[in-house]
Design a protein around this motif. Sequence first.
Motif, mmCIF file in Angstrom:
data_model
loop_
_atom_site.group_PDB
_atom_site.id
_atom_site.type_symbol
_atom_site.label_atom_id
_atom_site.label_comp_id
_atom_site.label_asym_id
_atom_site.label_seq_id
_atom_site.Cartn_x
_atom_site.Cartn_y
_atom_site.Cartn_z
ATOM 1 N N ILE A 1 0.816 -1.219 0.000
ATOM 2 C CA ILE A 1 0.000 0.000 0.000
ATOM 3 C C ILE A 1 0.850 1.269 0.000
ATOM 4 N N GLU A 2 2.178 1.079 -0.099
ATOM 5 C CA GLU A 2 3.120 2.195 -0.179
ATOM 6 C C GLU A 2 2.976 3.148 1.013
ATOM 7 N N ALA A 3 3.012 2.573 2.216
ATOM 8 C CA ALA A 3 2.898 3.350 3.442
ATOM 9 C C ALA A 3 4.281 3.556 4.057
ATOM 10 N N PRO A 4 4.468 4.624 4.825
ATOM 11 C CA PRO A 4 5.756 4.827 5.502
ATOM 12 C C PRO A 4 5.951 3.802 6.610
ATOM 13 N N LEU A 5 7.203 3.540 6.977
ATOM 14 C CA LEU A 5 7.516 2.525 7.985
ATOM 15 C C LEU A 5 6.802 2.789 9.300
ATOM 16 N N GLU A 6 6.789 4.069 9.738
ATOM 17 C CA GLU A 6 6.242 4.387 11.066
ATOM 18 C C GLU A 6 4.729 4.279 11.133
ATOM 19 N N ALA A 7 4.057 4.068 9.986
ATOM 20 C CA ALA A 7 2.594 3.976 9.976
ATOM 21 C C ALA A 7 2.101 2.806 10.815
ATOM 22 N N ALA A 8 2.890 1.740 10.905
ATOM 23 C CA ALA A 8 2.504 0.595 11.742
ATOM 24 C C ALA A 8 2.365 1.014 13.200
ATOM 25 N N THR B 1 -0.573 2.053 28.770
ATOM 26 C CA THR B 1 0.193 3.200 28.284
ATOM 27 C C THR B 1 1.492 2.751 27.623
ATOM 28 N N GLY B 2 2.176 1.800 28.249
ATOM 29 C CA GLY B 2 3.427 1.283 27.688
ATOM 30 C C GLY B 2 3.221 0.614 26.346
ATOM 31 N N SER B 3 2.153 -0.208 26.244
ATOM 32 C CA SER B 3 1.900 -0.919 24.985
ATOM 33 C C SER B 3 1.406 0.022 23.895
ATOM 34 N N THR B 4 0.856 1.175 24.294
ATOM 35 C CA THR B 4 0.330 2.124 23.313
ATOM 36 C C THR B 4 1.401 3.047 22.749
ATOM 37 N N PHE B 5 2.296 3.541 23.618
ATOM 38 C CA PHE B 5 3.198 4.615 23.203
ATOM 39 C C PHE B 5 4.651 4.195 22.942
ATOM 40 N N LEU B 6 5.156 3.171 23.624
ATOM 41 C CA LEU B 6 6.557 2.819 23.424
ATOM 42 C C LEU B 6 6.845 2.213 22.043
ATOM 43 N N PRO B 7 5.998 1.327 21.504
ATOM 44 C CA PRO B 7 6.287 0.813 20.152
ATOM 45 C C PRO B 7 6.335 1.904 19.074
ATOM 46 N N PRO B 8 5.401 2.866 19.066
ATOM 47 C CA PRO B 8 5.496 3.917 18.050
ATOM 48 C C PRO B 8 6.743 4.787 18.183
ATOM 49 N N ILE B 9 7.264 4.923 19.412
ATOM 50 C CA ILE B 9 8.501 5.692 19.592
ATOM 51 C C ILE B 9 9.622 5.079 18.767
ATOM 52 N N LEU B 10 9.714 3.739 18.820
ATOM 53 C CA LEU B 10 10.741 3.070 18.019
ATOM 54 C C LEU B 10 10.506 3.317 16.534
ATOM 55 N N GLY B 11 9.239 3.256 16.108
ATOM 56 C CA GLY B 11 8.928 3.482 14.705
ATOM 57 C C GLY B 11 9.320 4.871 14.236
ATOM 58 N N MET B 12 9.065 5.866 15.066
ATOM 59 C CA MET B 12 9.413 7.239 14.699
ATOM 60 C C MET B 12 10.926 7.429 14.609
#
Length: 403
Positions: A34-41, A350-361
């Motif tokens: 779908i040609e999405a950026p990596l951090e979209a996950a 909170t940890g499961s919501t915000f820490l994974p996207p931090i790595l993606g960004m």
Amino acid sequence: MTLLLLLVIYLAFISLGLPDPLLGAAWPVIQEDIEAPLEAAGYLFMIISAGTIISSLLSGRVIKRFGTEKVTFASVLLTAGALLGFYFAPSIIWLVLFAIPLGLGAGAVDTALNDYVALHYKAHHMSWLHSFWGVGATLGPIIMAQFITGQQAWRNGYLTIAGIQFALATILFFSFPLWKRVAQNRSRTLNETTEEIHNEVHENTKHTKPLQIKGVKFALLSFLFYCGVETTVGLWGSSFLVNVKELSASSAAQWVSLYWGGLTVGRFVTGFVTFKWSNRILIRIGQIIALVGAVLLVLPFPTTFSLAGFIMIGFGLAPIFPCMLHETPTRFGKTHSQTIMGYQMALAYTGSTFLPPILGMIASHSTIAIFPFLIVIYIAIMLLCSEQLNRLLGKKKLVSKEI
């Protein structure tokens, strides 16, 4: 009759675990398709987690009004519809839209079944219940891997899981009379017990300030980083293996399934080990094993060591969450345990919501190769907080003995 209903509940928890790792396992292929950026996950994961939090907070009122069986049925049906939406989604916008009902459905099922088992079944049933979630989380990437091998057909993987969810919804619908019979057989005893517990908790927690208790903040941080590690490995593990270790998407998904497998087997084993070892020892051992597994991912060893690292992280994480929950009354006393338990679950979400996207960004502006380094940091912080908590509790015991 009671055993048959327990089997239905276990099946429901397997289905609850099935969709959780799908996004991470299939993302390398979805991103390209779908040609999405990596951090979209990471953003999709945040939306799903936000839906889970909202439905968990609202589920108490909904369950009270409609009953556990109806809420569970509707939630599984909602989840199945969302997964079917992923199958048809033509772009990232549609994935965002269908991520909302996926999170709402998952949170309601989780809360409803946990509450029901806590009221109607014994403690060891609750332990095995979470193990069956691990069974679903292990099977999810395996099923997805079968479809993306050579074909890049991630949509068919979502379609298959959606079909399983629809089948379970059908089973739940026809099990309605079973729920009512079991509830009627236990209602009198449970009403008396629940009323006694409610009165006791109301008196004990009145005018208390649990956040002022020594060690509570370290416990909260431990939950924050535990769930951050568990979900970050599940979400970004495949992307790390594909982009850094140069594995195929299907092989990466199978490897990540071994991570969830280690988590599942570890929780089954923990149920027996608790008879000999204390929660505190199991938490420490689990954190050390997970840390060693993460270090294996950092070091420039052959790819097979990465496989061992994923399994070790999963196996190490297995006892930590249930043991930390069970240890709460021992750590902080029964008077405050219910309130503190609520805080811990809030920080876990909170940890499961915000820490994974931090790595993606961070990865989107550098490289996904930072994945194992952040995992090591998360586990190390969790271990330090846990040990600091143990030190404070040790001092508290010494003071109480002197008095």
